[in-house]
Motif scaffolding. Sequence first.
Motif, PDB file in Angstrom:
ATOM      1  N   UNK A   1       6.982   2.881  11.599  1.00  0.00           N
ATOM      2  CA  UNK A   1       5.712   3.402  11.327  1.00  0.00           C
ATOM      3  C   UNK A   1       5.478   3.166   9.922  1.00  0.00           C
ATOM      4  N   UNK A   2       6.487   3.364   9.142  1.00  0.00           N
ATOM      5  CA  UNK A   2       5.994   3.111   7.565  1.00  0.00           C
ATOM      6  C   UNK A   2       5.797   1.830   7.414  1.00  0.00           C
TER       7      UNK A   2
ATOM      8  N   UNK B   1       2.343   0.642   8.677  1.00  0.00           N
ATOM      9  CA  UNK B   1       1.304   1.062   7.346  1.00  0.00           C
ATOM     10  C   UNK B   1       1.438   0.149   6.304  1.00  0.00           C
ATOM     11  N   UNK B   2       2.500  -0.417   6.010  1.00  0.00           N
ATOM     12  CA  UNK B   2       2.846  -1.229   4.801  1.00  0.00           C
ATOM     13  C   UNK B   2       2.400  -2.716   4.931  1.00  0.00           C
TER      14      UNK B   2
ATOM     15  N   UNK C   1       6.803  12.983   8.571  1.00  0.00           N
ATOM     16  CA  UNK C   1       7.309  12.609   9.664  1.00  0.00           C
ATOM     17  C   UNK C   1       8.561  12.882   9.833  1.00  0.00           C
TER      18      UNK C   1
ATOM     19  N   UNK D   1       2.925   1.015  -2.926  1.00  0.00           N
ATOM     20  CA  UNK D   1       1.587   0.696  -2.293  1.00  0.00           C
ATOM     21  C   UNK D   1       0.971   1.678  -1.381  1.00  0.00           C
ATOM     22  N   UNK D   2       1.691   2.640  -1.380  1.00  0.00           N
ATOM     23  CA  UNK D   2       1.105   3.765  -0.574  1.00  0.00           C
ATOM     24  C   UNK D   2       0.461   4.909  -1.410  1.00  0.00           C
TER      25      UNK D   2
ATOM     26  N   UNK E   1      -0.734  -3.695   3.363  1.00  0.00           N
ATOM     27  CA  UNK E   1      -0.702  -3.520   1.970  1.00  0.00           C
ATOM     28  C   UNK E   1       0.117  -4.671   1.129  1.00  0.00           C
ATOM     29  N   UNK E   2       1.083  -5.290   1.799  1.00  0.00           N
ATOM     30  CA  UNK E   2       2.207  -5.874   1.176  1.00  0.00           C
ATOM     31  C   UNK E   2       1.870  -7.452   1.645  1.00  0.00           C
TER      32      UNK E   2
ATOM     33  N   UNK F   1       5.265   9.830   4.981  1.00  0.00           N
ATOM     34  CA  UNK F   1       6.372   9.114   5.632  1.00  0.00           C
ATOM     35  C   UNK F   1       7.591  10.310   5.751  1.00  0.00           C
TER      36      UNK F   1
ATOM     37  N   UNK G   1      -0.068   8.884   1.723  1.00  0.00           N
ATOM     38  CA  UNK G   1       0.803   7.999   2.638  1.00  0.00           C
ATOM     39  C   UNK G   1       2.379   8.518   2.308  1.00  0.00           C
TER      40      UNK G   1
END
Lengths: 228, 282
Positions: free
Chosen positions: A9-10, A13-14, B100, B88-89, A17-18, B97, B93
């Motif tokens: 999931x992380x 989400x990235x 969770x 970047x988060x 953005x990357x 992480x 966010x």
Amino acid sequence: MHNIMVIIKKQIRDTFKNLTILIQFVLFPLMSIIMEKMIKLDNMPEHFFTKLFAVMYIGMAPLMAAASIIAEEKEKNTLRVLRMADIKPWQYLAGTGIYVWTICMVGAAVMSTELDASERLFFTGVMGVGFLLSVVAGACIGIFAKNQMKATSLVMPCMMVLSFVPMFSQFNGKVKDAAVILYTQQLRNIFDEMSLKAFSGTDAVILGANALLCILLFVLAFRKKGLE
Amino acid sequence: MIRCNGLKKRYGTHEVLKGISFDIPAGHIFGLLGPSGAGKTTLIRILTGQLSYEEGEVSVMGKRPERLSGKEKKGFGIMMDSFGLYERFSCEENLAVFADLYDVPRKRTGEILKEVGLEEAAKRKASDLSKGMRSRLQLARAFMHTPEIIFLDEPTSGLDPQTMKAIHRIILKKKEEGCTIFLTTHNMEEAAKLCDEIALLNEGTFVEEGKPEEICRRYDHHRRIKMHLSDGSDSEFDRDADSAEQIYELLMSGKVVTIHSTEPTLETVFLELTGRELEEDR
């Protein structure tokens, strides 16, 4: 499984953005579709660009993505925070590997839209095998490299060999003879035929040896860094 | 809650911790003071099971740290300067992480950001945060799952006084909620303000330990009283019966602008014990 899902999931989400990684994932499927649609030459093999970019995709995107994600997490010390939150190294690597493999498979599915319907499943299946080997190889580099810069400098030559040698082998017999030891060349041969008919026992042994080497290197890296 | 007995740690031939012992009861704040390289971070890494040790007994929540299960380790909250953020988060966010991972409801991320004063920066990327904001976000991450023990490695190092104060408030609130806090710092004022007990670590050994005010009293050799007078001069007196009359007269004359006793600070105690200043290596 819960921890692996958190990592996936992380990473999802990235993804947007990357940019460095996103470009790796998107570039080859996009290029293959554009080239396939725009360039039509006489005597050009069928689906030439799809097959060409497929091998490049296998040799570049998962390798770069896996190595870079792991190395960045080590460099920024976020991996240590995850470790303290009870993420086991294998869970982290599995989560990252599954993520990279899945995204690449989406790319492969997009590329396959240029092929005949009957070939699509076979094509994505072979791509899946290639991605798996590249993800493991990329993870080895990510584990060994101290930071992203070192990971990139290690990934670059591997990417060049795995991606460009099969491409040049089309134009030079000697290169093709040498390239036979690479799994990307073996996969390239399969794509050329779009079947396993021409895939001999020797080819299977070479592909198996490549897989074994990747796994062996991974286990070595894993143990050397005390991750077990 | 945390107990150490004769703990020794070596890096090659260099002995970093030379047999230290302490006992931290539940709900206390324990401060470890020492200059850079004294072994503070090494001790935190041992206590959190990140590092092995050669000799001695270490017990955290009744077990050797390396034997604590993953679930038990989730009872730790750790904030170390070296621990990074996902650049970047956004703040939200970053916490999501770990929400969770720790099975904490997502709405808790908003609550915790409010608690550390980052509510308005919730959508800002970690890479755009100031050093103080990053520290607060790291702190939020350390205790978002309401841990039993919080390890804080120099939580206010290099921060402005306002952020420092805010972080102190949060730490004291966590203590009120029953957390046991292990804190390392260079800052003796911080240690005196926050800690129930402190230990002064120098070259791998505790040179002094106890309650901050007790330590200061123990080294109050001079027992002097200092006055600043309205004519600009300063006067010093011994704190004894002989000086009482002189002090009384000055006070009655109305010339005294300031008056204070001269107990040593933790800084001066450290200097007296080791010949080095706490912050000399920074």
